[in-house]
Design a protein around this motif. Structure first.
Motif, short mmCIF file in Angstrom:
data_model
loop_
_atom_site.label_atom_id
_atom_site.label_comp_id
_atom_site.label_asym_id
_atom_site.label_seq_id
_atom_site.Cartn_x
_atom_site.Cartn_y
_atom_site.Cartn_z
N VAL A 1 -102.76 -16.23 -66.11
CA VAL A 1 -102.03 -15.40 -65.15
C VAL A 1 -102.67 -15.44 -63.77
CG1 VAL A 1 -100.99 -13.79 -66.77
CG2 VAL A 1 -103.33 -13.42 -66.01
N ASP A 2 -103.80 -16.20 -63.62
CA ASP A 2 -104.56 -16.14 -62.38
C ASP A 2 -105.04 -17.54 -62.03
OD1 ASP A 2 -105.70 -14.76 -60.30
OD2 ASP A 2 -107.65 -14.63 -61.30
N ARG A 3 -105.47 -17.73 -60.78
CA ARG A 3 -105.87 -19.07 -60.34
C ARG A 3 -107.06 -19.61 -61.13
NH1 ARG A 3 -110.60 -18.28 -57.68
NH2 ARG A 3 -110.99 -20.39 -56.98
N SER A 4 -107.93 -18.70 -61.60
CA SER A 4 -109.13 -19.17 -62.30
C SER A 4 -108.84 -19.51 -63.76
CB SER A 4 -110.22 -18.11 -62.21
OG SER A 4 -109.75 -16.93 -62.80
N GLN A 5 -107.61 -19.30 -64.19
CA GLN A 5 -107.29 -19.50 -65.60
C GLN A 5 -106.01 -20.31 -65.73
OE1 GLN A 5 -109.30 -18.43 -68.12
NE2 GLN A 5 -107.91 -19.56 -69.45
N PRO A 6 -106.09 -21.65 -65.71
CA PRO A 6 -104.87 -22.45 -65.67
C PRO A 6 -104.26 -22.76 -67.03
CG PRO A 6 -106.79 -23.83 -65.27
CD PRO A 6 -107.30 -22.44 -65.53
N TYR A 7 -104.86 -22.28 -68.12
CA TYR A 7 -104.29 -22.52 -69.45
C TYR A 7 -104.63 -21.33 -70.33
CZ TYR A 7 -108.94 -24.40 -68.99
OH TYR A 7 -110.24 -24.57 -68.62
N PRO B 1 -100.76 -6.22 -65.12
CA PRO B 1 -100.68 -7.43 -65.94
C PRO B 1 -101.96 -7.62 -66.76
CG PRO B 1 -100.99 -7.98 -63.63
CD PRO B 1 -100.72 -6.52 -63.69
N ILE B 2 -101.78 -8.03 -68.00
CA ILE B 2 -102.93 -8.22 -68.89
C ILE B 2 -103.49 -9.63 -68.67
CG2 ILE B 2 -103.62 -8.47 -71.29
CD1 ILE B 2 -101.53 -6.23 -71.87
N ALA B 3 -104.78 -9.73 -68.34
CA ALA B 3 -105.38 -11.05 -68.08
C ALA B 3 -106.17 -11.53 -69.29
CB ALA B 3 -106.28 -11.00 -66.86
N TRP B 4 -106.76 -10.61 -70.03
CA TRP B 4 -107.56 -11.01 -71.19
C TRP B 4 -107.65 -9.87 -72.18
CZ3 TRP B 4 -111.80 -7.99 -72.28
CH2 TRP B 4 -112.29 -7.20 -71.23
N VAL C 1 -109.50 -4.73 -73.34
CA VAL C 1 -108.47 -5.41 -72.57
C VAL C 1 -108.71 -5.20 -71.07
CG1 VAL C 1 -106.91 -3.45 -72.82
CG2 VAL C 1 -105.96 -5.69 -72.35
N GLY C 2 -108.36 -6.21 -70.27
CA GLY C 2 -108.58 -6.11 -68.82
C GLY C 2 -107.48 -6.79 -68.03
N SER C 3 -107.45 -6.46 -66.74
CA SER C 3 -106.41 -6.99 -65.88
C SER C 3 -106.97 -8.01 -64.89
CB SER C 3 -105.73 -5.84 -65.14
OG SER C 3 -104.63 -6.32 -64.41
N ILE C 4 -106.15 -8.40 -63.93
CA ILE C 4 -106.59 -9.38 -62.92
C ILE C 4 -107.48 -8.67 -61.89
CG2 ILE C 4 -105.79 -11.07 -61.23
CD1 ILE C 4 -103.09 -10.98 -62.65
N HIS C 5 -108.48 -9.39 -61.41
CA HIS C 5 -109.40 -8.87 -60.40
C HIS C 5 -108.71 -8.98 -59.04
CE1 HIS C 5 -112.86 -8.06 -58.15
NE2 HIS C 5 -113.54 -9.19 -58.29
N LYS C 6 -108.28 -7.83 -58.49
CA LYS C 6 -107.46 -7.89 -57.28
C LYS C 6 -108.05 -7.18 -56.08
CE LYS C 6 -102.79 -9.19 -57.83
NZ LYS C 6 -101.51 -8.79 -58.39
N THR C 7 -108.93 -6.20 -56.30
CA THR C 7 -109.53 -5.51 -55.16
C THR C 7 -111.05 -5.61 -55.27
OG1 THR C 7 -109.75 -3.40 -56.25
CG2 THR C 7 -107.65 -3.84 -55.17
N LEU C 8 -111.73 -5.05 -54.25
CA LEU C 8 -113.18 -5.17 -54.22
C LEU C 8 -113.86 -4.36 -55.31
CD1 LEU C 8 -114.08 -5.06 -50.45
CD2 LEU C 8 -114.61 -6.85 -52.08
N SER C 9 -113.19 -3.33 -55.80
CA SER C 9 -113.92 -2.41 -56.69
C SER C 9 -113.47 -2.50 -58.14
CB SER C 9 -113.75 -0.98 -56.18
OG SER C 9 -112.39 -0.71 -56.03
N ASP C 10 -112.59 -3.45 -58.49
CA ASP C 10 -112.11 -3.44 -59.87
C ASP C 10 -112.67 -4.59 -60.72
OD1 ASP C 10 -110.81 -5.66 -59.01
OD2 ASP C 10 -108.79 -4.93 -59.35
N SER C 11 -113.81 -5.16 -60.28
CA SER C 11 -114.25 -6.38 -60.94
C SER C 11 -114.67 -6.17 -62.38
CB SER C 11 -115.41 -7.00 -60.16
OG SER C 11 -116.51 -6.14 -60.18
N ARG C 12 -115.06 -4.95 -62.76
CA ARG C 12 -115.51 -4.75 -64.13
C ARG C 12 -114.62 -3.79 -64.91
NH1 ARG C 12 -118.06 -8.24 -62.37
NH2 ARG C 12 -120.13 -8.98 -62.95
#
Lengths: 526, 98
Positions: A82-88, A266-269, A284-295
């Motif tokens: 669902v994200d650029r870092s995950q193409p498959y 959106p569910i990323a993993w 479960v986690g989502s896409i990293h979209k802002t500065l403070s949601d990385s974890r």
């Protein structure tokens, strides 16, 4: 008093800047390229397409894969494309021998993807803090020391500038070394906040490796103290399997429940641990979209679907730490912001490069007058030129090696990286050798031509060895391939232009200094 | 190659040692002391002061190269290291004030 302080800071700036500039140039260039690590991964595996599928779309394939495994796998994690870092679609698990395994799947057909073995953009990016051929701890300390030198060079660089704002708009063209100085200032000041940010946050990424002592004072020495602190600080909780059988909810239900708890992000993993046990946990986690949601992540009981804990947002030192980390990594950045990261990173690289050149340019007229300069001067100029040209040439060869090394060769990925360093090594031998023999000018020009040729070859070799030629890529709107082709052509043009310019410049200079050399000889004889 | 250093090289060597060793010890002790007295949870105190270390160290390095008289500077640094270690000992969890 004040000017004396400024003078000593200028001295510090010169030497702190020079001493580890070769490592810093490497860190900055590979790190900057690392902002496009996933894109380079894609370029280096041209046989696999990039997929895009939501968690719901890929779930049948996940279920099919999990069910096909005997004995059943109890712990696994799944990342959705669902994200650029995950193409498959990728699934990680431990096999019968408890070895970690990761499969890449087509999210629509379930077919396993087996692209060519490649070091890819990831290795290039990882080298900027892990270096290569060194034990990781040694590498981290070298990078840490280099970061401290960079930080000092930045602070002293600002202190040295009386009129930082005015000098930003000053460019005295043609008059070396002032042109070099103004160029250096321009590169530095234009993205100064970025340079400070990237350098200081560089410390944070290696924080407790570089400075474990305060942690040790509170939590105890060695590995135990470290893990005691990390467990508490990073809230690492691992739940042991109880051994009591209990069936977990099926993945569809778990994903639906998590969607509700995550407020439709959106569910990323997700990952499932201790499946079919009373202590089964679903994360479960989502896409990293802002500065403070990385974890950010959500923990659910896999058997009931109830939310155990929502780890979202951080407090106190953790929010500071994670925001700065996210700033450094830039994973949250959208495409335009990513390009800005890339550009400012290049400015930083150019700042280091121009600083290195400045060191020799300032000592050049004196060196020419004394018939070539001291050994230290010549050696430094040789190292400078072979680093400034050898590493970019190495990167081009890295890309070429990806296309040219036969696919069935063993340790293929390793040899891609070796190709980079062999190129750099050869450039160094040649450059330093020539500089010591007082022929640095010749080495500058010839090595620039060679590097330009390498970059010109990348699109050509790409066209010959894959079907992703530029017309095809344009038709397919595959911007990664178009981008790499165009950037290589652009870089090659600039380098050819630079080589021509240097050749002419050295010619006029040698005519002038030829006279002064004669004068010098006459003085010597007299 | 001559082995004896001239006075300029000696000064550079001395100031570098002051910056590296002195800077390291001073920044470490200052950050350690602050980690003992910060009124937050222990883990946050450790994190804040570890990050602080990387700000104090470059400041001390610049100071070592900036001061006019490096000999008296070294003396001041040694003194402050003694004071800081004393204070750290007082405020440490196993120390006097705990």
């Amino acid at each position: 008093m004040k000017s004396a302080f400024r003078q000593s800071m200028a001295w510090l700036h010169t030497w702190v800047g020079l001493l580890l500039s070769w490592v810093l140039f490497f860190i900055f260039l590979t790190g900057t390229l690392g902002y496009f690590d996933s894109e380079l991964d894609h370029w280096m595996t041209p046989e696999t397409p990039v997929f895009n599928a939501t968690a719901e779309q890929s779930l049948p394939i996940v279920n099919q894969f999990i069910k096909s495994k005997t004995p059943e796998i109890k712990n696994y994690s799944v990342s959705f494309p669902v994200d650029r870092s995950q193409p498959y679609l990728s699934i990680s698990y431990r096999d019968e021998e408890n070895k970690r395994k990761r499969v890449k799947l087509n999210p629509y057909t379930g077919e396993e993807l087996t692209p060519r073995a490649t070091a890819g953009g990831q290795t290039l990016y990882r080298m900027h803090y892990r270096l290569r051929y060194l034990p990781s701890r040694v590498a981290y300390y070298i990078v840490g020391a280099a970061t401290m030198f960079m930080f000092l060079a930045l602070i002293t660089g600002v202190v040295v500038h009386k009129k930082i704002f005015k000098e930003f708009f000053t460019f005295r063209k043609g008059k070396k070394p002032t042109a070099w100085l103004d160029g250096h200032n321009l590169m530095s000041v234009m993205s100064l906040p970025f340079h400070f940010m990237i350098t200081f946050t560089g410390f944070l990424l290696l924080l407790y490796t570089l400075m474990p002592l305060i942690m040790n004072a509170h939590y105890g020495l060695g590995k135990e103290g470290r893990s005691a602190f990390f467990n508490e600080y990073f809230s690492r909780t691992s739940v042991e399997a109880s051994g009591v059988y209990e069936a977990h909810l099926d993945l569809e239900t778990l994903l639906e429940k998590s969607k509700v708890t995550m407020q439709n992000k959106p569910i990323a993993w997700f990952s499932l641990s201790n499946a079919d046990d009373s202590n089964a946990i679903f994360e479960v986690g989502s896409i990293h979209k802002t500065l403070s949601d990385s974890r950010d992540k959500w923990l659910l009981d896999a058997n009931t679907g109830e939310l155990i804990e929502a780890q979202i947002g951080q407090s106190s030192s953790k929010s500071f730490y994670y925001v700065l980390r996210s700033l450094h990594e830039g994973l949250f950045a959208s495409t335009p912001l990513r390009w800005l990261y890339f550009l400012t990173g290049l400015f930083g690289t150019a700042m280091i490069a121009s600083g290195m050149v400045l060191w020799t340019v300032k000592r050049r007229s004196k060196a020419l007058k004394t018939g070539g300069g001291t050994f230290g001067y010549r050696f430094t100029e040789g190292l400078n030129l072979s680093c400034l040209l050898g590493l970019p040439a190495g990167v081009a060869v890295y890309l070429l090696a990806n296309r040219l090394i036969p696919e069935e060769m063993s340790d293929r990925a390793m040899w891609e990286v070796n190709a980079l360093f062999i190129t750099w090594g050869l450039f160094t031998l040649y450059g330093v050798g020539k500089a010591i023999l007082k022929k640095a000018d010749f080495a500058w020009v010839s090595l620039t031509y060679i590097t330009a040729t390498f970059y010109a070859l990348v699109p050509v070799v790409n066209t010959l060895t894959t079907d992703h030629n530029i017309i095809f890529s344009l038709k397919q709107q595959n911007w990664v391939f178009v981008g790499v082709d165009l950037l290589c052509v652009f870089t090659s043009f600039i380098l050819f232009f630079l080589a021509n310019y240097l050749r002419k410049m050295f010619k006029t200079e040698s005519v002038k200094s030829g006279n002064s050399n004669e004068k010098f000889l006459q003085e010597e004889q007299a | 190659m001559r082995l004896a250093l001239n006075s300029y090289q000696l000064e550079v060597l001395f100031r570098s040692l002051l910056a590296i060793i002195g800077g390291f010890v001073f920044s470490l002790l200052l950050s350690l002391l602050i980690s003992f007295i910060l009124p937050t949870e222990k883990m946050h105190a450790v994190a804040w002061s570890t990050m602080l270390f990387f700000v104090v160290l470059p400041a001390v390095v610049m100071w070592s190269f900036g001061i006019a008289n490096y000999k008296s500077g070294a003396l001041h640094l040694v003194l402050s290291v003694f004071i800081l270690s004393g204070l750290s000992w007082l405020f440490a969890p196993v120390g006097v004030f705990s």
